[in-house]
Design a protein around this motif. Structure first.
Motif, PDB file in Angstrom:
ATOM      1  N   LYS A 383       0.772  -1.243   0.009  1.00  0.00           N
ATOM      2  CA  LYS A 383       0.032   0.034  -0.021  1.00  0.00           C
ATOM      3  C   LYS A 383       0.799   1.229  -0.110  1.00  0.00           C
ATOM      4  CE  LYS A 383      -4.297  -0.770   0.365  1.00  0.00           C
ATOM      5  NZ  LYS A 383      -4.874  -1.966   1.083  1.00  0.00           N
ATOM      6  N   LEU A 447       7.916 -22.138  -4.993  1.00  0.00           N
ATOM      7  CA  LEU A 447       6.891 -21.228  -5.042  1.00  0.00           C
ATOM      8  C   LEU A 447       6.360 -20.997  -3.530  1.00  0.00           C
ATOM      9  CD1 LEU A 447       5.425 -20.475  -7.435  1.00  0.00           C
ATOM     10  CD2 LEU A 447       3.628 -22.128  -7.057  1.00  0.00           C
ATOM     11  N   ILE A 448       6.353 -22.157  -2.697  1.00  0.00           N
ATOM     12  CA  ILE A 448       5.720 -22.010  -1.080  1.00  0.00           C
ATOM     13  C   ILE A 448       6.745 -20.827  -0.599  1.00  0.00           C
ATOM     14  CG2 ILE A 448       5.636 -23.089   1.205  1.00  0.00           C
ATOM     15  CD1 ILE A 448       5.754 -25.930  -0.382  1.00  0.00           C
ATOM     16  N   VAL A 451       5.750 -17.337  -2.397  1.00  0.00           N
ATOM     17  CA  VAL A 451       4.597 -16.650  -2.060  1.00  0.00           C
ATOM     18  C   VAL A 451       4.258 -16.323  -0.485  1.00  0.00           C
ATOM     19  CG1 VAL A 451       1.976 -17.141  -1.771  1.00  0.00           C
ATOM     20  CG2 VAL A 451       3.316 -18.074  -3.904  1.00  0.00           C
ATOM     21  N   LEU A 459       1.492  -8.179   1.170  1.00  0.00           N
ATOM     22  CA  LEU A 459      -0.044  -7.852   0.992  1.00  0.00           C
ATOM     23  C   LEU A 459      -0.706  -8.079   2.405  1.00  0.00           C
ATOM     24  CD1 LEU A 459       0.063 -10.595  -2.072  1.00  0.00           C
ATOM     25  CD2 LEU A 459       0.085  -8.167  -2.035  1.00  0.00           C
ATOM     26  N   GLY A 460      -2.072  -8.171   2.406  1.00  0.00           N
ATOM     27  CA  GLY A 460      -2.556  -8.062   3.601  1.00  0.00           C
ATOM     28  C   GLY A 460      -2.709  -6.803   4.293  1.00  0.00           C
ATOM     29  N   ALA A 461      -2.963  -7.104   5.765  1.00  0.00           N
ATOM     30  CA  ALA A 461      -2.994  -5.632   6.719  1.00  0.00           C
ATOM     31  C   ALA A 461      -1.706  -5.648   7.073  1.00  0.00           C
ATOM     32  CB  ALA A 461      -4.235  -5.930   7.310  1.00  0.00           C
ATOM     33  N   THR A 558     -12.737  -7.270   4.297  1.00  0.00           N
ATOM     34  CA  THR A 558     -12.456  -8.819   3.878  1.00  0.00           C
ATOM     35  C   THR A 558     -13.501  -9.577   4.596  1.00  0.00           C
ATOM     36  OG1 THR A 558     -10.196  -8.255   3.515  1.00  0.00           O
ATOM     37  CG2 THR A 558     -10.748 -10.624   4.184  1.00  0.00           C
ATOM     38  N   GLN A 571      -4.271 -12.317  10.716  1.00  0.00           N
ATOM     39  CA  GLN A 571      -3.939 -13.021   9.545  1.00  0.00           C
ATOM     40  C   GLN A 571      -3.042 -14.430   9.598  1.00  0.00           C
ATOM     41  OE1 GLN A 571      -3.032  -9.837   6.772  1.00  0.00           O
ATOM     42  NE2 GLN A 571      -2.701  -8.922   8.547  1.00  0.00           N
ATOM     43  N   PHE A 577       2.254 -20.254   7.315  1.00  0.00           N
ATOM     44  CA  PHE A 577       2.313 -20.484   6.043  1.00  0.00           C
ATOM     45  C   PHE A 577       3.010 -21.636   5.689  1.00  0.00           C
ATOM     46  CE2 PHE A 577       2.879 -19.967   1.481  1.00  0.00           C
ATOM     47  CZ  PHE A 577       1.449 -19.478   1.003  1.00  0.00           C
TER      48      PHE A 577
ATOM     49  N   THR B  59      -4.728  -4.843  -2.748  1.00  0.00           N
ATOM     50  CA  THR B  59      -4.172  -3.884  -4.017  1.00  0.00           C
ATOM     51  C   THR B  59      -4.351  -4.371  -5.316  1.00  0.00           C
ATOM     52  OG1 THR B  59      -2.195  -5.504  -3.965  1.00  0.00           O
ATOM     53  CG2 THR B  59      -2.294  -3.558  -2.198  1.00  0.00           C
ATOM     54  N   LEU B  61      -3.050  -6.526  -7.025  1.00  0.00           N
ATOM     55  CA  LEU B  61      -2.806  -7.996  -7.377  1.00  0.00           C
ATOM     56  C   LEU B  61      -4.179  -8.655  -7.129  1.00  0.00           C
ATOM     57  CD1 LEU B  61       0.612  -8.884  -5.830  1.00  0.00           C
ATOM     58  CD2 LEU B  61      -0.424  -9.492  -7.917  1.00  0.00           C
ATOM     59  N   ARG B 106      -0.939 -20.687 -10.399  1.00  0.00           N
ATOM     60  CA  ARG B 106      -0.932 -21.002  -8.888  1.00  0.00           C
ATOM     61  C   ARG B 106      -0.340 -19.827  -8.076  1.00  0.00           C
ATOM     62  NH1 ARG B 106       2.611 -25.433  -8.652  1.00  0.00           N
ATOM     63  NH2 ARG B 106       1.088 -26.495  -9.977  1.00  0.00           N
ATOM     64  N   PHE B 107       0.764 -19.469  -8.721  1.00  0.00           N
ATOM     65  CA  PHE B 107       1.399 -18.466  -8.038  1.00  0.00           C
ATOM     66  C   PHE B 107       0.543 -16.968  -7.891  1.00  0.00           C
ATOM     67  CE2 PHE B 107       3.756 -14.342  -7.706  1.00  0.00           C
ATOM     68  CZ  PHE B 107       4.907 -14.590  -6.866  1.00  0.00           C
ATOM     69  N   PHE B 108      -0.154 -16.715  -8.710  1.00  0.00           N
ATOM     70  CA  PHE B 108      -1.110 -15.436  -8.898  1.00  0.00           C
ATOM     71  C   PHE B 108      -2.371 -15.736  -8.182  1.00  0.00           C
ATOM     72  CE2 PHE B 108       2.153 -13.814 -11.682  1.00  0.00           C
ATOM     73  CZ  PHE B 108       2.074 -12.370 -11.064  1.00  0.00           C
ATOM     74  N   THR B 110      -2.547 -17.712  -5.496  1.00  0.00           N
ATOM     75  CA  THR B 110      -2.161 -17.718  -3.982  1.00  0.00           C
ATOM     76  C   THR B 110      -1.925 -16.377  -3.491  1.00  0.00           C
ATOM     77  OG1 THR B 110      -0.006 -18.622  -4.472  1.00  0.00           O
ATOM     78  CG2 THR B 110      -1.735 -20.105  -3.798  1.00  0.00           C
ATOM     79  N   THR B 111      -1.044 -15.487  -4.311  1.00  0.00           N
ATOM     80  CA  THR B 111      -0.822 -14.232  -3.976  1.00  0.00           C
ATOM     81  C   THR B 111      -2.108 -13.361  -3.717  1.00  0.00           C
ATOM     82  OG1 THR B 111      -0.143 -14.018  -6.226  1.00  0.00           O
ATOM     83  CG2 THR B 111       1.507 -13.770  -4.516  1.00  0.00           C
ATOM     84  N   MET B 114      -3.362 -14.197  -0.688  1.00  0.00           N
ATOM     85  CA  MET B 114      -2.700 -13.693   0.678  1.00  0.00           C
ATOM     86  C   MET B 114      -3.211 -12.117   0.722  1.00  0.00           C
ATOM     87  SD  MET B 114      -1.263 -16.086   1.932  1.00  0.00           S
ATOM     88  CE  MET B 114       0.345 -15.140   3.080  1.00  0.00           C
ATOM     89  N   ASP B 115      -3.418 -11.458  -0.536  1.00  0.00           N
ATOM     90  CA  ASP B 115      -3.646 -10.168  -0.485  1.00  0.00           C
ATOM     91  C   ASP B 115      -5.200  -9.577   0.111  1.00  0.00           C
ATOM     92  OD1 ASP B 115      -3.247  -7.674  -1.364  1.00  0.00           O
ATOM     93  OD2 ASP B 115      -3.891  -7.671  -3.295  1.00  0.00           O
ATOM     94  N   THR B 116      -5.861 -10.742   0.551  1.00  0.00           N
ATOM     95  CA  THR B 116      -7.121 -10.200   1.336  1.00  0.00           C
ATOM     96  C   THR B 116      -6.715 -10.106   2.829  1.00  0.00           C
ATOM     97  OG1 THR B 116      -7.530 -12.438   1.421  1.00  0.00           O
ATOM     98  CG2 THR B 116      -8.458 -11.311  -0.380  1.00  0.00           C
ATOM     99  N   GLY B 117      -5.676 -10.690   3.230  1.00  0.00           N
ATOM    100  CA  GLY B 117      -5.466 -10.494   4.568  1.00  0.00           C
ATOM    101  C   GLY B 117      -6.282 -11.295   5.476  1.00  0.00           C
ATOM    102  N   GLU B 121      -8.206 -17.423   3.976  1.00  0.00           N
ATOM    103  CA  GLU B 121      -7.577 -17.464   2.602  1.00  0.00           C
ATOM    104  C   GLU B 121      -6.125 -17.750   2.467  1.00  0.00           C
ATOM    105  OE1 GLU B 121      -9.161 -14.818  -0.263  1.00  0.00           O
ATOM    106  OE2 GLU B 121     -10.764 -14.368   0.624  1.00  0.00           O
ATOM    107  N   ALA B 125      -4.273 -20.796   0.541  1.00  0.00           N
ATOM    108  CA  ALA B 125      -2.898 -20.625   0.016  1.00  0.00           C
ATOM    109  C   ALA B 125      -1.846 -21.646   0.310  1.00  0.00           C
ATOM    110  CB  ALA B 125      -2.284 -19.235  -0.165  1.00  0.00           C
ATOM    111  N   ALA B 126      -1.885 -21.828   1.749  1.00  0.00           N
ATOM    112  CA  ALA B 126      -0.770 -22.424   2.088  1.00  0.00           C
ATOM    113  C   ALA B 126      -0.839 -23.909   1.673  1.00  0.00           C
ATOM    114  CB  ALA B 126      -0.585 -22.517   3.733  1.00  0.00           C
ATOM    115  N   VAL B 129      -0.159 -24.279  -2.255  1.00  0.00           N
ATOM    116  CA  VAL B 129       1.267 -24.389  -2.678  1.00  0.00           C
ATOM    117  C   VAL B 129       1.946 -25.636  -1.977  1.00  0.00           C
ATOM    118  CG1 VAL B 129       1.696 -22.082  -3.140  1.00  0.00           C
ATOM    119  CG2 VAL B 129       1.855 -22.813  -0.769  1.00  0.00           C
TER     120      VAL B 129
END
Lengths: 662, 302
Positions: A383, A447-448, A451, A459-461, A558, A571, A577, B59, B61, B106-108, B110-111, B114-117, B121, B125-126, B129
């Protein structure tokens, strides 16, 4: 006279190296203001402008320029030379040094750090110049001198923040580890001298040795150079060192200095006329092991820079696997395999030196903005830090090996090597293809890891006040990141531009590859796939955008699945993760979980802690060092800490040696 | 050229039908009438007409995720041959691009999650992947085995090489490979026993929980993309499992479509007769699938 000298591309490269070495010197004397740093940045830009075009022209023409150096040290004749292999490794040195120098103006400004800045800038230039000298040296003694200057300037850089005990420990471990590796190299060059009768490097393919001698040299080279490259299990010093250095230093350490180990291995392979098959097998195996273990450990870390450091181990593993495949190709006379292995390894050398510095710089901006390296206290940085987030995204996609970025190209070459063996008729070599699923699994774990890194940090809050109050990095930091991100995309879309350079370089350590007369992979397909993908995405976006423009849209919170008071602390963290994968790989990636049991009707306060560990280091090496430390405690008595005693040691040693050699 | 047009038409039009058939099969097993075959199309057209609600946490993404994922899956769909017909795009090494395009999607996905916080979710995502990382070696073992069998490095000749004659000689190996690929097909598309697309408890979901916050056309894009992914992995499966040719080009297209519907029925049957696995059991099954395909590779090399 001057213009005559500068007309020679090799002379321009030498001038650039000299300029780089001296770039930090003015800053040592101009103690106030940012003039020293600006001068150093300007010097790095001039050096890059001098060296890079010359290097590329020399590579494309496959020129070799050899110069004798006049010295009166007792190590015989001394030469420096730029052949295609040297020239190839000079590219990342100048590119990353330039980007790092520009970045330092924002990240490590003289205004805030005072004299520490002058020191860092001086050693930064010295490190880059020493690496360049390592690459062009053709005499064992000169090589070791440059190697040691490189190792020591890296040490002084990484203990920049020596007030922290963690930094001092990391520095000490690095210093010990690098000297154990250097000790192996002393033996290596002495043996080489014993076999060839000179400290000058043997010509390409000019070393004919009995199997035992060759194997000894190979083992020493693998140990000495492997320790510098951070190959598992010789990587113990790497994560802490790269995590604790300032970010623009980490960028050079990870992006370039590790490659010096790779260069050393390649240079050794070029000496040997016929490397045996099992060397290739061993290198491939070690490489794939490093790649998988490195990324598995990276995915479980909580420290953003440690994740990146472990991922360097993965990438070095991929490069080593490529070299191993090429050696197998060289040993069996399989030009295709030699070409693909070398192309994968060499392209990955450049690619990794583009995206890893980019990611370290991204991490630096994040640390700059939040003041922490702890991933689990970040969040929502995209942000406030739009550009940093965008460039880091490019780096993250590239390092995960995804199209259309450059990481995909080099991994693709390795896959083609593996698949090509599957298609060939021989049974023995088709077992090499087991590497393909291992590489695929490594890609899956990457990827794990990434990401997690990107999702949790950007990302997120925001999970803390620092993360919420983050700010965008200054232009001096964003500019090199933008350049590197652009380079990643360019190298992914147009590998045709880099492939001729790699072809020139691979002719030195894997001459068999020249028999192919061109790439077995048509690089135009990368362009086609990349542009096709971008075109399709644009088409979908336009269609979707047109649809959306006629529909209502509203903003809301959300969806909390019915819970009405969600907070940022709820979160998913980075730790959670990667928890699932960490649990699955318990044997190698341990995490110690500290928690007190909750019992009774009125339970006592309880706490939960999660510390990722590394099995190899913490369960095996640290106990081993402790035991050896207590066994050799008596040696400490000679260490009095008084200078005159040490000078006496020198004198006694010298006299003893003189008597002995009489 | 007509083959390319038909390929693109099938890619655009047929994937949601598979979901309809799966739903109908499950309904038949449960003794219900079930939703009509075309229900997924109705859902899509309804979503395309709905407004969107976007979380304030997100955002760009979050919006780019579904777009890039769909683009990657569409490109991947151009690389897989449908039935005996060559894929529109085919080159040396396209199978690696195929696998990596799915990884890009998959990358996008899952990101974007993650973007929603949201904790849920992130959880999805975890899982996505992690399970995909474990499924990756299975796909690659199958691909190297196919490469070995056909001696070619591209999906089209690789799959078109399989014929009834090949089945006669290497049937056991192909059977093991199919078993492994079927597991990957179910896992990658989040079907039972790995994930239940119809569950109502967010805690236990994988794919559905990642897209909780997407709505309207964005969600439509995701639904279609997921159906397409099922379709292309299914086409890969069918290419090995049903190596029949009628001799006539157009009849082959019909044959292929019929085989795909049959596959959807098979998935529906699996979903009806099996319960979903506990989350901790999923990795075990995925590793078992890897070993199955590794066996098939060894049998082929031997």
């Amino acid at each position: 006279m001057f213009s005559q000298i500068m007309g020679d591309p090799a002379a321009r490269v030498f001038a650039a190296i000299l300029l780089v070495a001296l770039s930090g010197v003015p800053g040592l004397f101009i103690r106030t203001g940012a003039t020293g740093q600006r001068l150093a940045t300007a010097a790095s830009a001039v050096a890059a402008a001098l060296a890079l075009p010359s290097v590329v022209t020399m590579l494309l023409a496959r020129q070799t320029a050899t110069y004798s150096v006049f010295w009166n040290l007792p190590f015989g004749a001394c030469e420096v030379a730029i052949d295609p292999l040297s020239a190839y490794f000079l590219i990342p040195i100048f590119v990353v040094f330039l980007c790092g120098s520009v970045y330092a103006n924002g990240y490590f400004p003289a205004a805030r750090h005072g004299y520490a800045e002058a020191r860092v800038t001086f050693f930064y230039g010295l490190l880059a110049a020493a690496m360049a000298l390592v690459v062009i040296a053709r005499n064992g003694a000169l090589f070791l001198i440059a190697w040691e200057v490189m190792a020591l300037s890296a040490y002084f850089l990484l203990v920049t923040e020596h007030e922290e005990p963690e930094v001092r420990t990391a520095g000490l471990v690095y210093l010990v580890a690098t000297h154990i590796g250097t000790a192996a190299l002393f033996v290596y060059f002495s043996l080489l001298n014993a076999h060839t009768g000179s400290f000058l490097f043997p010509a390409a393919g000019g070393l004919h040795l009995p199997a035992v001698a060759a194997t000894t040299l190979f083992a020493l080279a693998l140990f000495g150079f492997g320790a510098k490259a951070g190959l598992m299990p010789l990587h113990i010093w790497l994560p802490a060192a790269h995590a604790n250095a300032p970010s623009h230093v980490s960028a050079v350490l990870s992006g370039v200095m590790l490659k010096m180990g790779v260069y050393g291995i390649l240079r050794f392979l070029s000496f040997v006329d016929a490397p045996p098959l099992w060397w290739g097998g061993l290198l491939t195996g070690m490489g794939l092991f490093s790649a998988f273990m490195g990324i598995a450990l990276a995915s479980s870390r909580r420290d953003i820079k440690r994740m990146l450091a472990y991922s360097s181990i993965e990438n070095i593993g991929i490069i080593t696997a490529g070299i191993g495949i090429a050696v197998i190709g060289q040993a069996t006379g399989n030009a295709r395999l030699a070409y693909l292995g070398m192309a994968g390894a060499l392209l990955h050398v450049i690619n990794h030196s583009l995206f890893k510095p980019l990611l370290f710089m991204g991490a630096g901006s994040v640390i700059h903005a939040t003041g922490t390296r702890e991933l689990d206290t970040m969040g929502g940085l995209a942000k406030n830090m739009r550009w940093t987030a965008l460039f880091t995204l490019a780096g993250v996609v590239a390092i995960s090996g995804l199209p259309p970025f450059n990481g995909f190209v080099s991994e693709f070459m390795l896959y083609m090597g593996f698949f090509g063996e599957a298609a060939s008729s021989s049974t023995a070599s088709s077992y090499l293809v087991v590497g393909a699923p291992v590489l695929a699994m490594t890609g899956g774990v990457a990827l794990i890891c990434f990401v997690k890194l990107y999702g949790v940090a950007f990302l997120g809050a925001p999970r803390s006040a620092q993360a919420a109050g983050s700010h965008e990095a200054p232009a001096a930091m964003l500019l090199p990141m933008a350049a590197l991100a652009g380079a990643c995309l360019f190298a992914g879309l147009l590998p045709q531009a880099l492939l001729p350079l790699a072809e020139a370089a691979m002719s030195v350590p894997a001459p068999v590859s020249a028999g192919l007369g061109g790439s077995p992979v048509e690089p135009g397909w990368f362009t086609f796939a990349g542009l096709g993908l971008l075109g399709l995405a644009a088409a979908v976006a336009v269609l979707l955008g047109r649809r959306l423009s006629s529909l209502p849209s509203s903003a809301s919170r959300t969806w909390g699945c019915g819970y009405l008071a969600p907070s940022a602390r709820m979160q998913y963290t980075g730790t959670s993760f990667s928890e699932m994968f960490t649990t699955l790989t318990k044997g190698v990636v341990r995490a110690s979980v500290i928690h007190t049991e909750i019992k009774g009707f009125a339970p006592k306060p309880s706490a939960f802690g999660y510390v990722p560990e590394e099995t190899v280091i913490e369960r095996f090496l640290v106990p081993m060092f402790n035991v050896s430390g207590s066994c050799f405690a008596f040696v400490r008595r000679v260490q009095s800490g008084r200078i005159h005693i040490y000078m006496m040691y020198f004198f006694v040693t010298l006299v003893t040696l003189m008597i002995w050699t009489r | 050229m007509p083959d390319t047009i038909l390929h693109i038409l099938l890619v655009l039009a047929m994937p949601p039908l598979l979901l309809g058939v799966i739903g109908k099969t499950k309904a038949a097993f449960a003794g219900r009438v079930g939703a009509p075959y075309l229900q997924p199309y109705y859902d899509l057209s309804r979503l395309m007409r709905k407004g969107t609600v976007i979380s304030e946490t997100t955002t760009w993404l979050f919006k780019a995720g579904p777009v890039i994922t769909l683009a990657a899956t569409l490109f991947a769909a151009m690389l897989v041959p449908f039935g005996r017909h060559p894929a529109p795009i085919s080159f040396q090494g396209d199978m690696v691009l195929f696998a990596y395009l799915l990884a890009l999607g998959r990358f996008f996905t899952t990101t974007a999650a993650m973007d929603t916080g949201s904790a849920f979710e992130g959880m999805g995502a975890a899982r996505e992947v992690t399970f995909s990382a474990l499924a990756e070696p299975t796909l690659f073992f199958a691909l190297v085995a196919l490469t070995r069998l056909s001696g070619s490095l591209s999906l089209t000749p690789m799959l078109n090489h399989i014929s009834t004659g090949v089945w006669m000689t290497t049937g056991a190996a192909l059977l093991l490979m199919l078993a492994g690929l079927f597991v990957v097909l179910l896992a990658e598309n989040c079907r039972i026993p790995f994930d239940d697309p119809n569950t109502h408890l967010e805690l236990t979901m994988i794919h559905e929980v990642m897209v909780l916050d997407h709505s309207g056309p964005y969600f439509g894009v995701i639904l279609y993309g997921a159906a397409l992914k099922l379709y292309i992995l299914g086409a890969l499966f069918v290419g090995i499992a049903a190596p029949f040719t009628s001799g006539d080009g157009y009849l082959d297209w019909v044959l292929f479509a019929a085989c795909m519907l049959l596959l959807a029925v098979a998935i529906g049957v699996v979903e009806s007769v099996m319960a979903r696995l506990r989350m901790v059991r999923v990795p075990q099954l995925l590793v078992a699938a890897t070993i199955l395909t590794a066996f098939s590779f060894v049998l082929i090399v031997r």
